[in-house]
Scaffold this active site. Sequence first.
Site, PDB file in Angstrom:
ATOM      1  N   GLY A 175       0.803  -1.217   0.000  1.00 64.81           N
ATOM      2  CA  GLY A 175       0.000   0.000   0.000  1.00 64.81           C
ATOM      3  C   GLY A 175       0.836   1.268   0.000  1.00 64.81           C
ATOM      4  O   GLY A 175       1.970   1.286   0.475  1.00 64.81           O
ATOM      5  N   ASP A 177       1.308   1.101   8.891  1.00 67.57           N
ATOM      6  CA  ASP A 177       0.747   0.326  10.003  1.00 67.57           C
ATOM      7  C   ASP A 177       1.691   0.175  11.191  1.00 67.57           C
ATOM      8  O   ASP A 177       1.265  -0.195  12.275  1.00 67.57           O
ATOM      9  CB  ASP A 177       0.345  -1.067   9.511  1.00 67.57           C
ATOM     10  N   MET A 217      -7.302   3.326   9.996  1.00 67.82           N
ATOM     11  CA  MET A 217      -6.776   2.077   9.444  1.00 67.82           C
ATOM     12  C   MET A 217      -6.020   1.266  10.499  1.00 67.82           C
ATOM     13  O   MET A 217      -5.558   1.807  11.506  1.00 67.82           O
ATOM     14  CB  MET A 217      -5.860   2.368   8.256  1.00 67.82           C
ATOM     15  N   GLY A 218      -5.843  -0.021  10.219  1.00 70.08           N
ATOM     16  CA  GLY A 218      -5.124  -0.902  11.131  1.00 70.08           C
ATOM     17  C   GLY A 218      -5.905  -2.186  11.333  1.00 70.08           C
ATOM     18  O   GLY A 218      -6.878  -2.209  12.067  1.00 70.08           O
ATOM     19  N   GLU A 241     -10.361   0.175  12.354  1.00 73.01           N
ATOM     20  CA  GLU A 241     -11.203  -0.601  11.438  1.00 73.01           C
ATOM     21  C   GLU A 241     -11.168  -2.088  11.767  1.00 73.01           C
ATOM     22  O   GLU A 241     -12.049  -2.836  11.377  1.00 73.01           O
ATOM     23  CB  GLU A 241     -10.727  -0.411   9.989  1.00 73.01           C
ATOM     24  N   LEU A 248      -6.755   8.869   2.619  1.00 72.48           N
ATOM     25  CA  LEU A 248      -5.980  10.101   2.806  1.00 72.48           C
ATOM     26  C   LEU A 248      -4.969   9.976   3.936  1.00 72.48           C
ATOM     27  O   LEU A 248      -3.934  10.637   3.915  1.00 72.48           O
ATOM     28  CB  LEU A 248      -6.914  11.285   3.052  1.00 72.48           C
ATOM     29  N   GLN A 249      -5.252   9.130   4.928  1.00 73.30           N
ATOM     30  CA  GLN A 249      -4.296   8.986   6.037  1.00 73.30           C
ATOM     31  C   GLN A 249      -2.978   8.382   5.583  1.00 73.30           C
ATOM     32  O   GLN A 249      -1.970   8.521   6.256  1.00 73.30           O
ATOM     33  CB  GLN A 249      -4.902   8.175   7.190  1.00 73.30           C
TER      34      GLN A 249
END
Lengths: 409, 409
Positions: free
Chosen positions: A12, A144, A188-189, A246, A300-301
Site C-alpha cells: 500500500g 501500520d 486504518m489498522g 477498522e 488520505l491517512q
Amino acid sequence: MKKNCVIGQSGGPTAVINASLAGVAAAALASPHIGKVYGMVNGVQGLLEEQFVDMGEVLAGEEQVELLKQTPAAYLGSCRFRLPDMETDTKPYEVIFALFEKHEIGYLFYIGGNDSMDTVHKLDAYAKKYGKDVQIIGVPKTIDNDLPETDHTPGYGSAAKYIAASVREIGMDSMVYCHPSVTIVEIMGRNAGWLTAAAALARGEGYPAPHLIYLPEVLFSDKQFLTDIEALLGQGVVNVIVAVSEGVRYEDGTYVCEGTQDCATDVFGHKNLSGTAKILEQKVKAAFGIKARGVELNVLQRCGGHFASLTDIEEAFRVGKESVRAAEQGESGVMMVYVRESDAPYQISYAARHIGGIANMEKVVPRHWINAAGNDVTPELLRYMQPLILGEPEVRIQNGLPVYLSRQA
Amino acid sequence: MKKNCVIGQSGGPTAVINASLAGVAAAALASPHIGKVYGMVNGVQGLLEEQFVDMGEVLAGEEQVELLKQTPAAYLGSCRFRLPDMETDTKPYEVIFALFEKHEIGYLFYIGGNDSMDTVHKLDAYAKKYGKDVQIIGVPKTIDNDLPETDHTPGYGSAAKYIAASVREIGMDSMVYCHPSVTIVEIMGRNAGWLTAAAALARGEGYPAPHLIYLPEVLFSDKQFLTDIEALLGQGVVNVIVAVSEGVRYEDGTYVCEGTQDCATDVFGHKNLSGTAKILEQKVKAAFGIKARGVELNVLQRCGGHFASLTDIEEAFRVGKESVRAAEQGESGVMMVYVRESDAPYQISYAARHIGGIANMEKVVPRHWINAAGNDVTPELLRYMQPLILGEPEVRIQNGLPVYLSRQA
C-alpha cells in the site's frame, strides 16, 4: 566489478515510500560498486514483465530528488503479488533471475511491508540455494507500524501526524454545537492499533478529543462501548469523540464491520475492512437517540503528502541510503531497521536484521501500552509516538496545490 | 455616543469563519463608535440565554488575533436555530431586544450562511418595524459558495483547496496498482456543485484525476454514469477517479443516496445526505466486476485548518472589518459581499447588499459552466475557482500539530 541494481516498491501507498526510493537511488547512483540504477514498474509483477525505468534519468537533478521526497503514494507503482513457494513452483524465480543475469543486476532493493518482506525472504533463499550472486535487501515501509525488529516503520510518522491533526480538527468541528453528539473516527489498522493510537496525540489544552480509543489488540464489546459513552455524557461531556480501529473484533472473532457489503477478500486472504464507524454510529443512535456521525479517514491517512512528518521523510530517505551501504558491505536477506537510541533527545540509528524474523510477522501494540479499561493508551505510548510526527517539510506548491513527481507527467 | 456590539457565528463550521470573527472584532475594538465587543456563545441560541464572552479579553494581543485567524470550526460555537415569523410569535424577539437594551447593544454582526441570513433578515425587520435602534449586519460564511449577490463566499476557497489537494492525492494513491479500479470521491454540496467542481483543480500534467465530475445541477443517471466509466476503461484508463456531489439526484427527484440509513432530517427540513459514494461503488462492482472504492471526504473538507487558502483567510478577515465600516456608515439589514473586479490580476472589492435578496436563497453552478455531457466542468469555471485557492498561511505548529484557539483552553 560494478553491477547494476534494481529497486521496487510494493504494498500500500504511504507518504514517504518515495523518500526511501529517492534515498536508495541517490546512494546507488553515487556508489562505486553500482552501475545502472533501475526501478521496476509495479514491483515484482513489473519485474517479471521486464518493465524498468532508468532512475538516473528520473533523478537527473537535485530538484527531482526533492520532489520525489515529498511525493506520496508509489512513484514506481506497486503490486500485491505473492511468489509461490520455490519447492512447488520455481518458474517465476527462473524468470526473475534470468532477467537479473541479462541486465547484470547484482542488487535488489525492495521497499515494502510484511507481505513484501516475504518476497525478499523467498528471493534471497532462492539466490542462496542456487548460488546466484544477487543480494536482496528489504527496505521497510508501512503506515501500520507493524513490522517486527524495527523501532517504527517509515510511513507511520506521517500517517500518525495526519491522523492526529485530523482528529483535532474533527473534534473542533464537532464541538461547535451545544446538542449532545458522538463522532466516531475510523482509522486504518487491521490487527495493529498503532495508527488509531496516534489519535491520542491530538489532545492538548483546549483539545479534549479523542475521549475514547479502541484498538484491535483488545476485544471489542458493544456493551462496554455504550457504557463508556454513557459515562462521558453523564459527566457532562457534550460532544464525545471516539477513535476506533477498522480492525476491532468481538470476542467470537468476527470483525465489528462484518456483515457490511465491503468485506471482500484480497489476494493475501485479508478481508477488506470498512464500515466500522458507520455501524457504531447506528448503535449509538439506537442506544441514546442523539446525533452520531461516523467518519472514515480512508486512504488520505496514507497518502496525505500535504501534511507529512519531516522526521519521517528524512528517516525514510536515510534508511534508503543505509540499505545501499548494507549492500556494499555484502548483506543479503536482511531488512533495514530503525534502532531507537534515546527518547530525549530523540535519536535513532540504522541496522540490518535477518529477514527470517520479519517476513509475514506482525508487531502489535503491547497490552501494557493500552490502559486497563481498554479504551485509551498510556503515557508511555504517547512518549513513543510523539517524536515521530515532528517537523514539516517545505512543500513545493504551484497554483495553490502541492507539486508531486508523476510517471504520467 | 458609543454603543456596544455583539458578534455571533451560526451554521456549519468552515476553515475561516473565525478569521471573519477576528476581523469584525478587531475593527469593532478599534472603532470610535463602538464600546464593548461581545461574542454570543452558540449563536442566537446563546444570545437568548445571555451567554456572552468579552472579545476584548479573547483578543488581548496580536498573537491571539493571528491564532484565531488560523483556527477552523467556530470559536464562539454555532447553532441551527430558526426564529419564528414575528407575525405569529414575537416572544424570542422581545427577549433578544430586551437584552440588546440591557447591554446597550447597537450593532449585531451575524456570521453565517443561507439559514443564518434568515435570522439577520428577521431581526432587521423587527428592529425597523418597532423602531429599535440596533443595526443588523450579515457577514457571509459557507463552504458551499451558494449565497447570492456575492462573487464567492468566505470558506469556499479553503474547502476547494482541501478538496483539490485531496483528490490529487487520492488519484496518486489509486494509480499505484495496475489492476483496473474505480475510485468515487463524495464531496459536500446539497444543491450546489461548487465544492465538487473544485475537484477539477486537482488536474495537471501528470495528475489525470478526476476523470469524471457529477454535480447536483444536472440530473444523475446510473446508466450514463456506467457508460461514462465504460468508455474510459475502453480508452485504456486503468484507474478511474470520479468526483461526485453528495446531493446528486435522479430524474424522479430522489437522492442517489436515499434508502441508506443516514437520511435523517434536520431542524431546517434538510435531509442528511451521506452514502452516495458507497452506493455508486456497489453499482460499479456489480456492472464491471472490478475493484471500486467510495471515499467520503466528510467534515474534514470544511474544518481542515492545516491546509487552508491564504486568499480565503485574508478575505474573510477583511470582510469582517468591512462589515464594521458598513455599520459605522449606518447600514442595517444587509450582508457584506465580494465583488470581483478582475480575474487577471485577481482583485475583489467589498460591498453591502440588501438582505432581502439573499436570505434563504441559493446560488447554484450555472448550466453553461458544466459541460454538455454533464460529467465535467468548463474552463470558465476553472478560471473562476483558481484564484480562490492560492496562498498558504504560516500555520503555527506545536509538537508537530497545528495550534488553534479554543474556548475550552
